[in-house]
Design an enzyme around this catalytic site. Structure first.
Site, mmCIF file in Angstrom:
data_model
loop_
_atom_site.group_PDB
_atom_site.id
_atom_site.type_symbol
_atom_site.label_atom_id
_atom_site.label_comp_id
_atom_site.label_asym_id
_atom_site.label_seq_id
_atom_site.Cartn_x
_atom_site.Cartn_y
_atom_site.Cartn_z
ATOM 1 C CG ASP A 15 42.879 -0.668 47.120
ATOM 2 O OD1 ASP A 15 43.530 0.049 46.346
ATOM 3 O OD2 ASP A 15 43.405 -1.515 47.890
ATOM 4 C CG ASP A 17 48.207 -3.418 44.119
ATOM 5 O OD1 ASP A 17 47.986 -4.376 43.355
ATOM 6 O OD2 ASP A 17 49.062 -2.551 43.910
ATOM 7 C CG ASP A 222 44.576 -3.500 51.126
ATOM 8 O OD1 ASP A 222 44.306 -2.647 50.255
ATOM 9 O OD2 ASP A 222 45.720 -3.964 51.285
HETATM 10 MG MG LIG Z 1 45.464 -1.775 48.663
#
Ligand SMILES: [Mg+2]
Length: 278
Positions: A15, A17, A222
């Site tokens: 991922d 961000d 995350d």
């Molecule tokens: Mg993320």
């Protein structure tokens, strides 16, 4: 040097961000050294993000990642035309890419938006907003707001009256599509998720490396929308992010000690480089 060790080939799905890039200042400086080591060892780093193609390409360019990448929560996979030397199915070509489309084209999704508005519910999509409006709302630069507006498989929208949320979701589901809530915006999309896209690419890599080498996949994310990706890799890693609630996970994952790119690189270094004698 290459990545084969004990007949093993590594592929990393990640991922952006809050994972490879910092959730606040978008910096990836803490991961630079590790990215260099990975490049030296020919270990592919596959970006797998909810961002658009334009936003993602900014990072493949900056980080010099000449690999396939996954955009808009698994809406599409972009594969550089010369990346795999064998034939595989794809839906279209665009610039230097073969594109596998898994999401619903936005023109179709926009018909549902029209219907929602017709039924009297008020919502504001990214295309209803001007570049400066979106940039002001998100903190993105104007250039990045332009890239973020170019969505191909996902309508991001804001509901003006929060009590309309349930009715709007009903209309979306009745049309056969899905909705998910982000921090600030809601999303209207087809049946795509990051996991399905990761599965397809994993099969292509397996084919590329042939039968004698074992493929081992690592996934890092995350957020909630990373769970389908983490479920579909051999080594799932959840990167710490104090900005939002830890997503609930009912399978074994490795938790990073640090947040963002620092947690990203420390965990990769530990897994791949530190215990090896070379
Ligand atoms: Mg993320």
């Amino acid at each position: 040097m290459d990545s084969s060790k004990n007949n093993e080939k590594i592929v990393i799905f990640t991922d952006l961000d809050g994972t490879l890039i910092d959730h606040k200042d978008y910096s990836y400086i803490d991961a630079s050294k590790t990215l260099k080591s990975l490049k030296k060892r020919n270990i592919p780093v596959i970006l797998c993000t909810s961002k658009t193609r334009g936003e993602t390409e900014k990072y493949t360019d900056k980080l010099n990642l000449r690999y396939p990448f996954i955009v808009e929560n698994g809406g599409a996979i972009f594969i550089p035309k010369d990346y795999f030397s064998f034939k595989y199915p794809f839906d279209k070509t665009m610039n230097q890419y073969n594109v596998i489309e898994l999401g619903t084209p936005i023109a179709q999704l926009n018909k549902v938006v029209k219907q929602i508005k017709k039924e009297g519910f008020e919502l504001k999509t990214f295309s209803d907003m001007s570049v400066s409006e979106l940039s002001k709302e998100t903190g993105l630069t104007k250039m990045d707001a332009i890239r973020a507006k170019k969505r191909e498989y996902d309508v991001a929208f804001r509901i003006l009256d929060p009590k309309d949320k349930r009715e709007i979701a009903k209309i979306i589901n009745a049309a056969g599509y899905n909705t998910s809530a982000g921090g600030r915006y809601h999303h209207l999309m087809g049946a795509n998720d990051k996991g399905h896209a990761v599965k397809i690419l994993t099969d292509l890599f397996r084919k590329r490396y042939g039968g004698s080498l074992k493929l081992k996949t690592i996934g890092l994310g995350d957020g909630e929308n990373d769970i389908p990706m983490l479920k579909n890799v051999d080594i799932p890693i959840l990167v710490k992010n104090r900005e939002h609630k830890k997503p609930e996970i009912n399978f074994d994952v490795t938790y990073t000690e640090f947040e963002g790119p620092k947690g990203w690189s420390e965990t990769i270094e530990e897994l791949l480089f530190e215990s090896k004698s070379d």
